[in-house]
Design a protein around this motif. Structure first.
Motif, mmCIF file in Angstrom:
data_model
loop_
_atom_site.group_PDB
_atom_site.id
_atom_site.type_symbol
_atom_site.label_atom_id
_atom_site.label_comp_id
_atom_site.label_asym_id
_atom_site.label_seq_id
_atom_site.Cartn_x
_atom_site.Cartn_y
_atom_site.Cartn_z
ATOM 1 N N GLN A 89 3.436 -7.123 -1.863
ATOM 2 C CA GLN A 89 2.371 -6.669 -0.993
ATOM 3 C C GLN A 89 2.557 -6.892 0.344
ATOM 4 N N TYR A 90 2.776 -8.364 0.636
ATOM 5 C CA TYR A 90 2.849 -9.258 1.393
ATOM 6 C C TYR A 90 4.141 -7.867 2.338
ATOM 7 N N LEU A 117 -6.567 -8.433 -1.303
ATOM 8 C CA LEU A 117 -7.586 -7.317 -0.840
ATOM 9 C C LEU A 117 -7.039 -8.281 0.791
ATOM 10 N N SER A 130 4.287 6.601 -2.189
ATOM 11 C CA SER A 130 2.981 6.621 -3.273
ATOM 12 C C SER A 130 2.817 6.698 -4.728
ATOM 13 N N PRO A 189 0.619 0.153 0.536
ATOM 14 C CA PRO A 189 -0.849 0.030 -0.214
ATOM 15 C C PRO A 189 -1.326 0.675 -1.753
ATOM 16 N N GLU A 190 -0.532 1.065 -2.366
ATOM 17 C CA GLU A 190 -1.052 2.236 -3.316
ATOM 18 C C GLU A 190 -0.193 1.114 -4.662
ATOM 19 N N TYR A 191 0.279 0.458 -4.186
ATOM 20 C CA TYR A 191 1.122 -1.051 -4.838
ATOM 21 C C TYR A 191 -0.083 -1.777 -5.748
ATOM 22 N N GLY A 192 -0.458 -2.333 -4.250
ATOM 23 C CA GLY A 192 -1.473 -3.216 -4.458
ATOM 24 C C GLY A 192 -3.141 -2.677 -5.153
ATOM 25 N N ILE A 193 -3.673 -1.399 -4.882
ATOM 26 C CA ILE A 193 -4.529 -1.055 -5.488
ATOM 27 C C ILE A 193 -4.233 -0.508 -7.331
ATOM 28 N N HIS A 240 3.776 -4.385 3.510
ATOM 29 C CA HIS A 240 2.367 -3.661 3.940
ATOM 30 C C HIS A 240 2.013 -2.243 4.021
ATOM 31 N N ARG A 241 3.151 -1.798 4.479
ATOM 32 C CA ARG A 241 3.050 0.136 3.889
ATOM 33 C C ARG A 241 2.704 1.082 3.267
ATOM 34 N N ARG A 279 -4.096 -7.208 2.925
ATOM 35 C CA ARG A 279 -3.750 -6.210 3.239
ATOM 36 C C ARG A 279 -4.829 -6.317 4.587
#
Length: 238
Positions: free
Chosen positions: A186-187, A230, A138, A193-197, A190-191, A233
């Protein structure tokens, strides 16, 4: 040197690097971004720049990196699952500890440095293991996510500040670059998600910064970027 000793040394080095990185603002007092006068074409409220509140995320990043590295040293110093990400993270944070003083002196040097920070942070993110995600993955993910935005903002500032492009086209180039990187990462991860957020946090701040006066092109591209992240995700790539 045994592999166990090497892993423990890198665990200690990561904590020291995180502490040095968090302490770097002490050596660059009053730094609030590049000064307009640092560019041949002064950059005052450029459309590529997120709203000021977004930079508060650095406090979270500093604290989480220190806590994660501390946990790793105390509880997982000899854990092979943590070992692979430590070397690139130490490199990224070591460069980051020098970034603020460098940014006060040279836009070009700071731009090169932040891309080195991003590249090594992304390598570290891909190497994070599956254990202790809140301590290991994270903090690296939010750090890499914010660097993705910051490194691309630097490109937009350079393009406009050195009169290579007008400000809005420069912002669009920078946002496109950020979206290509973030959607790809992010693709493939996938594990994390904090990166994309974190990238979305930056994009929302870009929308806020361009609300008055309204810059339809920049806001529109930022909205598309948020939707793309999004949408990823909802896929299953791992």
């Amino acid at each position: 040197m045994t592999p166990e000793t090497s892993r423990k040394l890198w665990a200690g080095a990561l904590l020291l690097a995180a502490l040095a990185f968090a302490a770097s603002p002490v050596f660059a007092p009053g730094f609030n971004g590049f000064e307009p006068s640092q560019f041949p074409n002064p950059q005052r409220d450029p459309p590529v720049q997120p709203a000021g509140y977004a930079f508060a995320i650095w406090g979270l990043i500093y604290v989480w990196l220190i806590l994660g590295a501390g946990f790793g040293l105390l509880k997982r110093a000899d854990d092979p699952d943590w070992a692979e990400m430590r070397k690139p993270m130490v490199m990224s944070l070591a460069v980051g500890a020098l970034w603020l003083p460098a940014a006060q002196q040279s836009v070009a040097l700071a731009t090169i440095m932040i891309w080195v920070m991003l590249a090594t942070a992304l390598i570290a993110l891909t190497r994070t293991g599956d254990t202790d995600r809140w301590w290991q993955m994270s903090p690296v993910a939010i750090y890499a996510g914010w660097l993705t935005a910051a490194a691309c903002v630097s490109i937009g500032l350079v393009l406009a500040g050195y009169e290579l492009l007008p400000e809005t086209p420069a912002a669009l180039v920078a946002l496109t670059l950020a979206l290509v990187i973030s959607v790809t990462v992010q693709y493939r991860l996938h594990r994390a998600p904090e990166y994309g957020i974190t990238v979305i946090w930056a994009l929302v701040a870009v929308i806020v910064a361009n609300a008055r006066p309204f810059n339809a092109a920049v806001v529109g591209l930022a909205v598309i970027g948020i939707a793309a992240i999004l949408a990823i995700r909802g896929t299953d790539t791992e």
